[in-house]
Design a protein around this motif. Structure first.
Motif, PDB file in Angstrom:
ATOM      1  N   SER A  24      45.975  52.306  46.547  1.00 53.58           N
ATOM      2  CA  SER A  24      46.758  52.419  45.310  1.00 53.58           C
ATOM      3  C   SER A  24      47.751  53.567  45.339  1.00 53.58           C
ATOM      4  N   HIS A  25      47.569  54.506  46.268  1.00 55.15           N
ATOM      5  CA  HIS A  25      48.479  55.656  46.343  1.00 55.15           C
ATOM      6  C   HIS A  25      49.588  55.466  47.377  1.00 55.15           C
ATOM      7  N   LEU A  26      49.652  54.315  47.999  1.00 58.05           N
ATOM      8  CA  LEU A  26      50.687  54.055  48.999  1.00 58.05           C
ATOM      9  C   LEU A  26      51.969  53.575  48.341  1.00 58.05           C
ATOM     10  N   PRO A  27      53.125  53.865  48.955  1.00 60.26           N
ATOM     11  CA  PRO A  27      54.386  53.286  48.477  1.00 60.26           C
ATOM     12  C   PRO A  27      54.353  51.762  48.631  1.00 60.26           C
ATOM     13  N   CYS A  38      44.534  42.849  57.221  1.00 63.09           N
ATOM     14  CA  CYS A  38      43.248  42.150  57.271  1.00 63.09           C
ATOM     15  C   CYS A  38      43.000  41.429  55.952  1.00 63.09           C
ATOM     16  N   LYS A  39      41.987  40.584  55.930  1.00 61.74           N
ATOM     17  CA  LYS A  39      41.675  39.809  54.725  1.00 61.74           C
ATOM     18  C   LYS A  39      41.247  40.707  53.578  1.00 61.74           C
ATOM     19  N   GLN A  40      40.526  41.783  53.895  1.00 60.24           N
ATOM     20  CA  GLN A  40      40.069  42.691  52.845  1.00 60.24           C
ATOM     21  C   GLN A  40      41.255  43.331  52.126  1.00 60.24           C
ATOM     22  N   PHE A  41      42.225  43.848  52.896  1.00 62.05           N
ATOM     23  CA  PHE A  41      43.402  44.474  52.290  1.00 62.05           C
ATOM     24  C   PHE A  41      44.208  43.447  51.498  1.00 62.05           C
ATOM     25  N   ARG A  42      44.330  42.252  52.046  1.00 53.66           N
ATOM     26  CA  ARG A  42      45.079  41.201  51.355  1.00 53.66           C
ATOM     27  C   ARG A  42      44.422  40.840  50.038  1.00 53.66           C
ATOM     28  N   SER A  43      43.085  40.766  50.053  1.00 50.93           N
ATOM     29  CA  SER A  43      42.347  40.433  48.842  1.00 50.93           C
ATOM     30  C   SER A  43      42.518  41.508  47.775  1.00 50.93           C
ATOM     31  N   ILE A  44      42.488  42.782  48.201  1.00 52.11           N
ATOM     32  CA  ILE A  44      42.632  43.892  47.248  1.00 52.11           C
ATOM     33  C   ILE A  44      44.029  43.907  46.636  1.00 52.11           C
ATOM     34  N   THR A  45      45.063  43.813  47.472  1.00 52.35           N
ATOM     35  CA  THR A  45      46.438  43.907  46.971  1.00 52.35           C
ATOM     36  C   THR A  45      46.833  42.694  46.142  1.00 52.35           C
ATOM     37  N   ASN A  46      46.194  41.550  46.349  1.00 51.25           N
ATOM     38  CA  ASN A  46      46.514  40.352  45.574  1.00 51.25           C
ATOM     39  C   ASN A  46      45.694  40.230  44.295  1.00 51.25           C
ATOM     40  N   ASN A  47      44.728  41.098  44.150  1.00 50.79           N
ATOM     41  CA  ASN A  47      43.886  41.052  42.951  1.00 50.79           C
ATOM     42  C   ASN A  47      44.681  41.510  41.733  1.00 50.79           C
ATOM     43  N   PRO A  48      44.699  40.710  40.646  1.00 46.38           N
ATOM     44  CA  PRO A  48      45.458  41.090  39.444  1.00 46.38           C
ATOM     45  C   PRO A  48      45.042  42.428  38.850  1.00 46.38           C
ATOM     46  N   SER A  49      43.826  42.874  39.148  1.00 37.96           N
ATOM     47  CA  SER A  49      43.351  44.148  38.606  1.00 37.96           C
ATOM     48  C   SER A  49      43.847  45.346  39.411  1.00 37.96           C
ATOM     49  N   THR A 333      61.174  48.849  37.544  1.00 39.52           N
ATOM     50  CA  THR A 333      59.912  48.885  38.257  1.00 39.52           C
ATOM     51  C   THR A 333      59.723  47.544  38.961  1.00 39.52           C
ATOM     52  N   ILE A 334      58.963  47.539  40.045  1.00 40.75           N
ATOM     53  CA  ILE A 334      58.755  46.328  40.844  1.00 40.75           C
ATOM     54  C   ILE A 334      57.262  46.071  40.983  1.00 40.75           C
ATOM     55  N   PRO A 335      56.725  45.105  40.256  1.00 39.63           N
ATOM     56  CA  PRO A 335      55.300  44.796  40.390  1.00 39.63           C
ATOM     57  C   PRO A 335      54.968  44.316  41.799  1.00 39.63           C
ATOM     58  N   ILE A 336      53.917  44.845  42.370  1.00 39.03           N
ATOM     59  CA  ILE A 336      53.522  44.492  43.730  1.00 39.03           C
ATOM     60  C   ILE A 336      53.214  43.007  43.854  1.00 39.03           C
ATOM     61  N   HIS A 337      52.651  42.406  42.816  1.00 36.29           N
ATOM     62  CA  HIS A 337      52.275  40.997  42.891  1.00 36.29           C
ATOM     63  C   HIS A 337      53.503  40.097  42.934  1.00 36.29           C
ATOM     64  N   ARG A 338      54.619  40.572  42.365  1.00 37.23           N
ATOM     65  CA  ARG A 338      55.839  39.769  42.437  1.00 37.23           C
ATOM     66  C   ARG A 338      56.395  39.777  43.861  1.00 37.23           C
ATOM     67  N   ILE A 339      56.298  40.908  44.527  1.00 43.37           N
ATOM     68  CA  ILE A 339      56.799  40.989  45.895  1.00 43.37           C
ATOM     69  C   ILE A 339      55.926  40.174  46.838  1.00 43.37           C
ATOM     70  N   LEU A 340      54.596  40.333  46.716  1.00 45.93           N
ATOM     71  CA  LEU A 340      53.690  39.615  47.603  1.00 45.93           C
ATOM     72  C   LEU A 340      53.733  38.117  47.361  1.00 45.93           C
ATOM     73  N   GLY A 341      54.142  37.725  46.152  1.00 40.52           N
ATOM     74  CA  GLY A 341      54.211  36.307  45.844  1.00 40.52           C
ATOM     75  C   GLY A 341      55.510  35.665  46.255  1.00 40.52           C
TER      76      GLY A 341
END
Length: 345
Positions: A24-27, A38-49, A333-341
């Motif tokens: 959460s502290h990364l740019p 990895c799948k774990q990182f992908r799962s965390i960053t794609n989680n709406p929470s 601001t740029i929501p991370i979920h919009r970029i990953l999607g």
């Protein structure tokens, strides 16, 4: 003795919550890369929470228009955390904009108002929605668009004081504490629209001594005025804290003279005419829209904890940079979920 060549994944020894805190502290740019590890990182960053700190930091966008060929249009985005520019794909913005277009950005959306047209687009994902807007140049009318209901509400037009010698091009606006503020860049007139009561406040004048031009900006928990002053000591670019109730102001920061000088390359009286200012959250960006200096910019970060203002120059735009007839700057601001999607990474 047999050497253990097996690679150790230390993230297997920490909890998912701790991994999420670290990520959460990364740019944003680093988060995008981590999401592919990895799948774990992908799962965390794609989680709406998952709400990384970086997505509350606004990016500074420059959108350049060439009137001769839309193929020469270019878009750039600056990440203050990484102190880097990136090229934004052309498909994220319209090929052409009318001269009277008014541009802004918020929460990953790009807004364009021009005459009787209104459009908004998720930045970094080519998708457009079209609606109607009252002609701003006639009576400076106002409509509110509800994105959830996909509907418009006609509101009272701006107070009459704004209709004499003003147009949408000489006004700036900002949302602060459930009130929509409209400010005259050169006149200093200011009025706010109560989003609950649907009424405009009385027009007041917010014009510090010696100010030439200024913009009203919503910065976190404070209302700020940023503008160029000219007095016996010469030109300076100042930031003022504004009391939203009394419109009283006090200086909080002055741009270092060497940074202000780097924005210009002449001593003429009109050298500051190309100065523009935009801001969002705790960041205020000042830039020159002239091509001959390659659109230089400075940024001021206002620390939330101490109120300290830190100025620095923004790096030069990444080459190649075309010649533009119009440059539009805004923050979002740029929501991370919009970029990953999207397909843009």
């Amino acid at each position: 003795m047999v050497e253990n060549t097996q690679q150790i994944n230390y993230f297997n020894y920490i909890t998912t919550d701790l991994t999420q805190t670290i990520l959460s502290h990364l740019p944003l740019k680093s988060l995008i890369r981590c999401s592919t590890v990895c799948k774990q990182f992908r799962s965390i960053t794609n989680n709406p929470s998952f709400h990384p700190t970086a997505q509350t930091t606004p990016w500074f966008f420059l959108y350049g228009l060439n009137n001769i060929s839309c193929k020469k249009n270019q878009s750039f985005a600056y990440d203050p955390l990484l102190n880097e520019w990136i090229h934004v794909p052309k498909t994220c913005f319209p090929d052409t904009l009318l001269a009277e277009s008014s541009i802004s950005g918020d929460k990953g959306l790009f807004f364009n108002t021009a005459g009787v047209n209104f459009s908004l687009s998720p930045i970094l994902k080519p998708l457009w929605f079209i609606g109607g807007l009252v002609d701003m140049e006639d009576n400076l009318g106002v409509e509110i668009y509800d994105g959830d209901l996909n509907s418009w509400e006609i509101c009272p037009p701006l107070p009459a004081d704004f209709r004499s010698g003003n147009s949408s091009q000489s006004l700036c606006s900002g949302l602060f504490k459930e009130r929509f503020y409209v400010f005259g860049i050169y006149s200093g007139f200011v009025s706010s629209f109560d989003l609950e009561k649907r009424v405009w406040s009385d027009v007041q004048t917010l014009r510090p001594p010696g100010v030439v031009m200024s913009c009203l900006i919503s910065c976190g928990r404070e209302l700020m005025l940023a503008g160029l002053c000219n007095d016996v000591r010469g030109h300076s670019f100042n930031l003022w804290r504004v009391d939203e109730l009394t419109m009283e102001f006090s200086v909080v920061a002055i741009m270092p003279s060497d940074l202000l000088n780097c924005l210009f390359d002449s001593d003429g009286d009109d050298q500051f005419a190309s100065l523009k200012c935009v801001g969002y959250g705790n960041f205020i960006f000042v830039f020159n829209e002239e091509h001959r200096r390659n659109y230089p910019a400075c940024v001021c970060e206002i620390r939330s904890d101490s109120g300290e203002c830190r100025w620095r120059r923004v790096p030069d735009l990444p080459e190649p940079v075309n010649r533009f007839h119009k440059v539009i700057g805004f923050c979002s601001t740029i929501p991370i979920h919009r970029i990953l999607g999207s397909e843009v990474v």
